[in-house]
Design an enzyme around this catalytic site. Structure first.
Site, PDB file in Angstrom:
ATOM      1  N   ALA A 196      25.539   9.893  99.248  1.00  0.00           N
ATOM      2  CA  ALA A 196      24.915  11.195  98.958  1.00  0.00           C
ATOM      3  C   ALA A 196      23.652  11.408  99.781  1.00  0.00           C
ATOM      4  CB  ALA A 196      24.603  11.297  97.472  1.00  0.00           C
ATOM      5  N   GLU A 200      36.892  19.643  91.085  1.00  0.00           N
ATOM      6  CA  GLU A 200      37.925  18.776  91.683  1.00  0.00           C
ATOM      7  C   GLU A 200      38.737  18.051  90.618  1.00  0.00           C
ATOM      8  OE1 GLU A 200      38.625  17.863  95.371  1.00  0.00           O
ATOM      9  OE2 GLU A 200      40.302  17.650  94.004  1.00  0.00           O
ATOM     10  N   VAL A 243      42.281  19.298  88.447  1.00  0.00           N
ATOM     11  CA  VAL A 243      43.684  19.242  88.855  1.00  0.00           C
ATOM     12  C   VAL A 243      44.009  17.858  89.402  1.00  0.00           C
ATOM     13  CG1 VAL A 243      45.476  20.223  90.333  1.00  0.00           C
ATOM     14  CG2 VAL A 243      43.672  21.703  89.435  1.00  0.00           C
ATOM     15  N   GLY A 277      33.442  11.308  76.089  1.00  0.00           N
ATOM     16  CA  GLY A 277      34.784  10.835  75.717  1.00  0.00           C
ATOM     17  C   GLY A 277      35.375  10.005  76.850  1.00  0.00           C
ATOM     18  N   VAL A 330      36.650  10.827  79.880  1.00  0.00           N
ATOM     19  CA  VAL A 330      36.155  11.106  81.230  1.00  0.00           C
ATOM     20  C   VAL A 330      34.632  10.953  81.294  1.00  0.00           C
ATOM     21  CG1 VAL A 330      36.085  12.792  83.103  1.00  0.00           C
ATOM     22  CG2 VAL A 330      38.105  12.654  81.637  1.00  0.00           C
ATOM     23  N   LYS A 363      47.102  23.813  85.780  1.00  0.00           N
ATOM     24  CA  LYS A 363      46.802  23.244  87.095  1.00  0.00           C
ATOM     25  C   LYS A 363      47.467  24.048  88.206  1.00  0.00           C
ATOM     26  CE  LYS A 363      46.458  18.707  84.922  1.00  0.00           C
ATOM     27  NZ  LYS A 363      47.306  17.567  84.511  1.00  0.00           N
ATOM     28  N   ASP A 368      49.791  22.384  80.210  1.00  0.00           N
ATOM     29  CA  ASP A 368      48.836  21.651  81.030  1.00  0.00           C
ATOM     30  C   ASP A 368      49.179  21.790  82.511  1.00  0.00           C
ATOM     31  OD1 ASP A 368      46.733  19.404  81.311  1.00  0.00           O
ATOM     32  OD2 ASP A 368      48.485  18.552  82.314  1.00  0.00           O
TER      33      ASP A 368
END
Lengths: 434, 434
Positions: free
Chosen positions: A33, A127, A130, A12, A14, A203, A199
């Site tokens: 990385a 991560e 929030v 979707g 994200v 958080k 919501d």
């Protein structure tokens, strides 16, 4: 270079952002990385036109991803708390590390999920759960680890902040702005979670547990939404020197913890009072550090993906890097550091503020503007004050558009050479920071 | 629980802060680190009255600390670039991890120091070297690792920002404020590093290397201080809708990197334009996350100690924790999580904004204020508007001092019961966030 294989569940808003950013920034991400991060499989019920998965292994069965023996890290981006929980617990059972952006799931079932992960020796990173792109979880877990956190207060719901900002700036009603936010896609079709503060409560519970070292307890948050804030209250707030913000507040007392979400008057001179629109900000007060604030986009496809991928990089560093030096000194592994040319100042473009001292004679201004114009410099603002009675020189202020410094240097040289200009031209560079 | 042993070299402003915060917050810090962090030795030429080291092993020879075979982590807080460099290289040679707050040393000799540390397989951490208590190094290395950083701009010298803020707020001259800053201890006796921008340049070089993945190159920064900013320029900036801030700016172009420190006009509506006094803020623009900002104290004893200790905790986690789960989920190791009582709302104190609708009759206001007074609630502001021609009810606005919510609930109940008050009392909580 070692390859770390990830599977993304959900494509979707994200999910597609995560897919796109990993694909686009592959070189930077791998250099940070210290390994090759590969999207080995995507699980999604349907394709997303915003993500070109044509060369990726895509399955319609998300559980195929968590059961794929090749995959090291499962990225859960399907949302909700039923299937997502099942998916994550299965991934943990299969010995995979997990990254999730799912605030409701962590707030409501985090204790159970973390216990399972501990038992299996895998990590669950969150991560993105929030404040979207703001790295506030890392900040509380690592950056402020020296502190007794005394309190924190956050604008942690972008939709709510957008609505309050519009009400204030344009004198609109809650209902009116909400309808627009839904049309623009900021607010969900069912806005309950945003406008009733649920919501934000999800958080806040996570932030409070990180701040004070306590298990997650979502059912204990006092929660009040913004639906009852009226335009009159917004007006009176301004009159009194305040702004109304929908805050999540957690505060430590010896006797217990305050944990509450509600509309709040805050003094307009506070930095956080000036965080407007869909942005988020979290103010954290520690006993050693004092007040610090973290600001940025609290939602959206790529901002949230930024946090999801930060977690992936963290895990990939752990899985692949020399354990004695997990995070490279300068963020990128030493052998990936590149020499970049530093640009000479003459090549750099900025706007300019110029202050000249001119003899009060006709034609001075036209000569100055002609010089600027000849150098291709356009003027954005000009102030010339009337001379005071005893003055023979008057200040002239010019604000210019962006231009290369070397052209401006030439222009300043010519201006200073005019016999109607006294002394040096004062020059301060202008940046819009937009 | 494993013990990680640290040696602190230097007991000045930051050294004493580090010593005091570790001592004071021992329980929290150990619960976060998952091990016992012990100050095994302090090396300092003289005692500091601000730190009680009477029960600590103190040596006057800082090299005794780096040669102490018991010590795992050397914390370098002596400053300067000669002895500090020698000290750190010796610590690395001895196989010890290093934490430093030394921006000049990292900016000028970081490449060499990191190479040595890599060769010996030890870590050198330097969160405190940039922007004091703000965890900006972590943010760039970890939190934003998904991004191509496009640019960053920071207020990274507190003394300079204090001077510019005072010039703006009080119309003072640079020289006048500098003298005060020196008297207050914000500025060094020799203010060259601060006012000529060298301190900001040190920090900018570090930030730019982290952002763009390039070796540190201090000699390439363009650097202009604030000594030439005049009160007139500050006034004209305001008139034009701008603020003057001393910024470090780094920007990526395909052709090269902008790297510059100078006074800058920025639009007053930007959040960073409103960062005043000795505070710092760094605005970072990433291609995925967009604009994010990090704000807090850029210097000072305990704020800087906060970052020093965050690095110590990070290393201690690495040295002691289960490598599969280096950072605990909720920041504290699972067995250290504590149940805290969540306070009922009735027990929570805030200020209140109240809006009442009152029948326009004499004596209404005195009844309302009497009820508040009986509950021990004092009034900070009161607005009563004249009724408009056709109105029989007038709004009354009351801003109160802090009071427990249960007392306010009782007061509101009594106010609503008055026959001169129409409908419900609107109530929004007030927080000063100071």
């Amino acid at each position: 270079m070692k390859t770390v294989k990830i599977g993304i569940c959900g494509l979707g808003t994200v999910g597609s952002g995560t897919f796109n950013v990993i694909t686009r920034n592959q070189a930077e991400i791998n250099a940070r990385a210290g390994c090759n991060i590969e999207i080995t499989q995507v699980g999604a019920r349907r394709d997303n036109p915003n993500a070109d998965t044509s060369t990726t292994n895509v399955t319609r069965d998300i559980f195929e991803v968590v059961n794929n023996p090749e995959i090291d890290i499962v990225v859960e981006l399907i949302g909700g708390t039923t299937l997502a929980k099942e998916l994550i617990l299965k991934a943990i059972e299969n010995g995979k590390h997990v990254v999730t952006a799912n605030k409701a799931l962590i707030a409501e079932f985090g204790n159970e999920i973390f216990a399972q992960a501990n038992a299996k020796g895998v990590s669950v990173a969150y991560e993105a759960a929030v404040a979207g792109g703001i790295p506030i979880i890392r900040t509380l877990r690592e950056g402020l680890s020296a502190n007794k956190i005394q309190w924190l207060a956050g604008i942690i719901n972008g939709t709510g902040n957008f609505i309050l900002t519009e009400m204030r700036d344009k004198g609109r009603t809650f209902e009116d702005v909400l309808a627009e936010a839904q049309a623009l896609g900021y607010a969900e079709a069912d806005p309950t979670f945003d406008v009733e503060g649920i919501d934000a409560a999800h958080k806040l519970v996570i932030l409070a547990s990180l701040a004070f070292g306590m298990p997650l307890q979502f059912d204990k948050v006092y929660c009040e939404g913004i639906a009852d804030v009226s335009p009159e209250d917004v007006t009176y707030a301004t009159e009194l020197g305040y702004r109304i913000k929908h805050l999540g507040i957690a505060r430590h007392h010896e006797s217990g913890i305050e944990l509450r979400v509600h509309p709040t008057f805050i003094p307009e001179r506070r930095l956080i009072a000036n965080v407007d629109g869909v942005d988020n900000a979290i103010l954290v007060k520690g006993d050693a550090v004092g007040s610090t604030m973290y600001y940025g986009p609290g939602a959206g496809s790529e901002p949230t993906a930024s946090s999801v991928i930060a977690d992936v990089v963290d895990l990939a560093r752990m899985l692949s890097a020399d354990p004695e030096n997990r995070v490279p000194y300068l963020g990128f592994v030493a052998k990936s550091l590149q020499e970049h040319a530093i640009m000479p100042m003459g090549e750099i473009e900025t706007g300019y503020y110029l202050r000249l001292s001119a003899v009060d004679k006709p034609g001075v201004l036209s000569k100055v503007t002609q010089i600027l114009s000849d150098q291709g410099i356009s003027i954005e603002a000009l102030i010339q004050k009337e001379p005071k009675d005893d003055q023979v020189e008057v200040p002239v202020i010019v604000l210019t558009n962006r231009v290369k410094e070397k052209l401006m240097n030439e222009a300043i040289g010519k201006i200073e050479a005019l016999d109607t200009i006294v002394g040096k031209v004062v020059r301060i560079r202008v940046e819009s920071l937009a």
